[in-house]
Motif scaffolding. Structure first.
Motif, short mmCIF file in Angstrom:
data_model
loop_
_atom_site.label_atom_id
_atom_site.label_comp_id
_atom_site.label_asym_id
_atom_site.label_seq_id
_atom_site.Cartn_x
_atom_site.Cartn_y
_atom_site.Cartn_z
N ILE A 192 0.85 -1.20 0.00
CA ILE A 192 0.00 0.00 0.00
C ILE A 192 0.89 1.25 0.00
O ILE A 192 0.65 2.20 -0.74
N LEU A 195 2.21 1.73 -3.48
CA LEU A 195 1.21 2.25 -4.42
C LEU A 195 0.90 3.72 -4.15
O LEU A 195 0.50 4.45 -5.06
N HIS A 198 5.23 5.32 -4.32
CA HIS A 198 6.11 4.85 -5.40
C HIS A 198 7.58 4.82 -5.02
O HIS A 198 8.45 5.17 -5.81
N ASP A 266 8.33 -1.08 -13.88
CA ASP A 266 7.38 -0.23 -13.15
C ASP A 266 6.01 -0.91 -13.05
O ASP A 266 5.40 -0.94 -11.98
N LYS A 267 5.57 -1.48 -14.18
CA LYS A 267 4.27 -2.19 -14.18
C LYS A 267 4.31 -3.39 -13.25
O LYS A 267 3.36 -3.68 -12.53
N ARG A 270 3.90 -2.24 -9.69
CA ARG A 270 2.56 -1.72 -9.41
C ARG A 270 1.52 -2.86 -9.35
O ARG A 270 0.73 -2.97 -8.41
N ILE A 271 1.58 -3.71 -10.39
CA ILE A 271 0.57 -4.78 -10.49
C ILE A 271 0.77 -5.82 -9.38
O ILE A 271 -0.20 -6.28 -8.76
N ALA A 274 -0.60 -4.52 -6.15
CA ALA A 274 -2.07 -4.59 -6.11
C ALA A 274 -2.52 -6.03 -5.89
O ALA A 274 -3.43 -6.29 -5.10
N PHE B 145 -10.43 -9.47 -13.07
CA PHE B 145 -9.27 -8.89 -12.38
C PHE B 145 -7.98 -9.57 -12.85
O PHE B 145 -6.99 -8.90 -13.17
N ILE B 149 -4.89 -7.68 -14.81
CA ILE B 149 -3.50 -7.52 -14.36
C ILE B 149 -2.53 -8.34 -15.21
O ILE B 149 -1.34 -8.06 -15.20
N SER B 152 -0.54 -7.11 -19.46
CA SER B 152 0.77 -6.71 -19.96
C SER B 152 1.85 -7.74 -19.68
O SER B 152 3.03 -7.45 -19.78
N PHE B 211 -11.31 -0.83 -4.49
CA PHE B 211 -10.17 -0.20 -3.83
C PHE B 211 -8.87 -0.39 -4.64
O PHE B 211 -8.06 0.53 -4.76
N ILE B 212 -8.71 -1.59 -5.20
CA ILE B 212 -7.42 -1.92 -5.82
C ILE B 212 -7.25 -1.37 -7.24
O ILE B 212 -6.19 -0.85 -7.58
N LEU B 215 -5.70 1.89 -7.80
CA LEU B 215 -4.29 1.93 -7.39
C LEU B 215 -3.37 1.45 -8.51
O LEU B 215 -2.21 1.85 -8.59
N ILE B 216 -3.88 0.57 -9.36
CA ILE B 216 -3.04 0.02 -10.43
C ILE B 216 -2.76 1.07 -11.50
O ILE B 216 -1.63 1.22 -11.95
N LYS B 218 -3.43 4.45 -11.30
CA LYS B 218 -3.18 5.82 -10.84
C LYS B 218 -1.68 6.02 -10.64
O LYS B 218 -1.12 5.71 -9.60
#
Lengths: 353, 219
Positions: A192, A195, A198, A266-267, A270-271, A274, B145, B149, B152, B211-212, B215-216, B218
């Motif tokens: 968290i 996210l 960063h 970076d992806k 982030r992913i 999450a 979901f 994710i 990519s 919620f999630i 976040l991915i 943003k």
């Protein structure tokens, strides 16, 4: 220097403590077996008792034996002969009728001694009767005074049928799972944070904690499987908690696969962060909700108590809680090493570029 | 254009694309017929347990086939529109609703195909449809979901299975157990009480994804 390392020293001390006391503290005396265990009403029987960690020869004349049907119906042995420290025989006159409408009845066998305390083997005795006469049964089985048993207060682990010496696995199997959830919780906190801000360090910390959690989870599964082999006579069962724990591991292994399959750094960060949040929240119903809705062999599920007096006493707690702290600290140490390794690799890559 | 109009338009667009690719629907129908024919041919006298198991396992594969590629299809001709012009959250919601509706239709079709080849009377039809909807909506959310994710990543199809299977597994398990009760009801069976955990997991997933997902993207 010591200021930074105090928790590592504490981890080592606690780990030595749980290894030492977890293995060396003996079990309380208990009943391993009684034979024969099936009687007819009206029989005069001699029951041979096999003890575990017992000292039957010490003040042998003070032993008492009972067949207990329920809280108010029981029968005391009229004669006890101690053969050795682990063997004795007790003689009973089973009354002609049983205090029940049923023809078959299960009862517990109890041995009691003022110093060794009471030992019980539950539902081991099977009693049968041909005719039912409750009035006659009540007079011969009813305890007018409550059955007074002695309690042995000593620094020993409780003796539990089926578990025997494997009760010590509580300090390893359960503690590993506790520590695993703590790591997953911390990793979500860092995910968290990543996210939101960063900062690469947060992602690396989260990844290190998840990896350590997976390692502890796999060790938890292995120690659980070993325990199941001894107590349930199988390496794996359809027990819901067992299978949901395996699914938890699959969910987190998917995290590693996800991280490995995204090329863009970076992806990837982030992913995977999450997904990490999603994974922990998905695991909560699997481990803590579903097993409570159905029958389970694990304590704390399907109506079984967890951490109640039946499963854990104060002597066990004296080793169990330090073991949770020890495993958590050792895991944090492993995670910190992994984090530093990843961080160094990242810096080296930056310098190379 | 309000967000709900955008969602409705995107769902319409997805159905239009699905309709244009009729061969995909044909392939799914072929799969349903093939699987149920295999069960019909080899199973002999089928019990309620085997029927329920066959149905839910077929539904699992069907979910992966139809729901796994929903975001991948947008990476082609609609890339600029889907990933630049509209809010990613609206994109995700529309895709999830589309997958849920599509899977629900397929699950009913599968039930009809099973009913034709492996006839088994379900005592409580309405409850069965409600159970299907609850399970499908949770599975649809999870697959959407996973698809989102893994968009990519390399090896998307395998990744979607790896990501979603462990989470979908208990939902299918509960669907299987409750479904069996609807075929051969137990005296103590209470449908409403038995679907509470499923509903709980569903709302849990929804809340979590709300919620999630922001976040991915943003960043």
């Amino acid at each position: 220097m010591l200021y930074d390392k105090w928790w590592k020293i504490l981890a080592v001390i606690l780990f030595i403590y749980i290894l030492f006391f977890g293995i060396l503290i003996p079990l309380k005396p208990g009943i391993l077996n009684v034979s024969p265990s099936r009687f007819n009403a009206g029989d005069q029987v001699s029951v041979k008792v096999e003890g575990y960690n017992s000292f039957f020869l010490k003040e042998a004349e003070l032993w008492r034996a009972f067949i207990k049907i329920d809280s108010i119906h029981s029968l005391q042995a009229y004669e006890i002969n101690v053969i050795s420290d682990t063997e004795l025989s007790s003689k009973f006159n089973i009354p002609a009728n049983l205090p029940s409408n049923l023809n078959l009845l299960s009862a517990s066998f109890i041995l009691d001694h003022p110093k060794s305390g009471a030992m019980l083997i539950p539902s081991k005795i099977i009693l049968s009767q041909d005719s039912i006469n409750l009035a006659s049964a009540e007079s011969s089985w009813l305890n007018k005074t409550k059955l007074k048993l002695h309690y042995r207060s000593s620094f020993e682990f409780p003796y539990r049928n089926i578990l025997y010496e494997t009760i010590r696995n509580t300090f390893y199997h359960v503690s590993l799972w506790f520590a695993m959830f703590i790591f997953f919780g911390f990793s979500v906190y860092h995910s968290i944070k990543f996210l939101k801000h960063h900062k690469i360090e947060d992602d690396l910390k989260s990844n290190a904690l998840v990896n350590t959690g997976i390692l502890f989870g796999i060790l938890g599964l292995l120690t659980g499987s070993l325990w199941a082999r001894f107590t349930w006579d199988t390496w794996w069962t359809k027990d819901i908690k067992l299978n949901m724990s395996a699914l938890t591991m699959l969910i987190y292994i998917a995290y590693i696969v996800l991280r490995a399959s995204i090329q863009d750094i970076d992806k990837k960060r982030r992913i995977s962060s999450a997904y990490n949040i999603f994974a922990l929240v998905a695991v909560i119903p699997l481990i803590f909700v579903l097993p409570r809705l159905t029958d389970s062999l694990h304590p704390g599920n399907g109506g079984n108590p967890a951490f109640g007096s039946d499963d854990m006493d104060n002597v066990l707690r004296m080793v169990f809680y330090p073991s949770v702290i020890a495993f958590t600290l050792i895991g944090l140490w492993i995670a910190s090493l992994k984090y530093r390794l990843d961080y160094c690799s990242l810096k080296i890559e930056d310098i190379d570029e | 254009m309000n967000w709900h109009h955008q969602v409705a338009a995107l769902i319409r667009r997805d159905f239009l694309f699905e309709w244009r690719n009729l061969y995909q629907i044909g392939a799914i129908l072929g799969f349903m017929l093939g699987v149920s024919y295999i069960f019909y041919f080899y199973s002999g006298e089928i019990s309620a347990r085997s029927w329920s198991l066959a149905y839910w396992v077929s539904l699992l594969f069907l979910s992966f086939f139809s729901g796994g590629k929903i975001f991948e299809s947008d990476l082609g001709e609609c890339r600029y529109y889907s990933f630049q012009l509209i809010n990613p959250f609206i994109h995700f919601i529309s895709k999830s609703i589309f997958v849920i509706i599509e899977l629900y239709i397929y699950s009913i079709m599968l039930w009809l195909v099973f009913w034709f080849l492996l006839p088994f009377k379900i005592q409580f039809g309405f409850q069965w449809l409600a159970l299907l909807f609850i399970c499908i909506s949770t599975i649809g959310l999870i697959i959407s979901f996973a698809s989102y994710i893994s968009m990519s990543a390399t090896g998307k199809q395998i990744l979607i299975s790896i990501l979603s299977l462990p989470i979908v597994f208990p939902i299918l398990g509960m669907g299987f157990v409750i479904g069996m009760q609807l075929i051969e009801p137990n005296i103590n069976f209470n449908f409403i009480k038995s679907i509470y955990p499923l509903l709980g997991i569903q709302f849990f997933c929804m809340a979590l994804l709300i919620f999630i997902i922001p976040l991915i993207w943003k960043s």
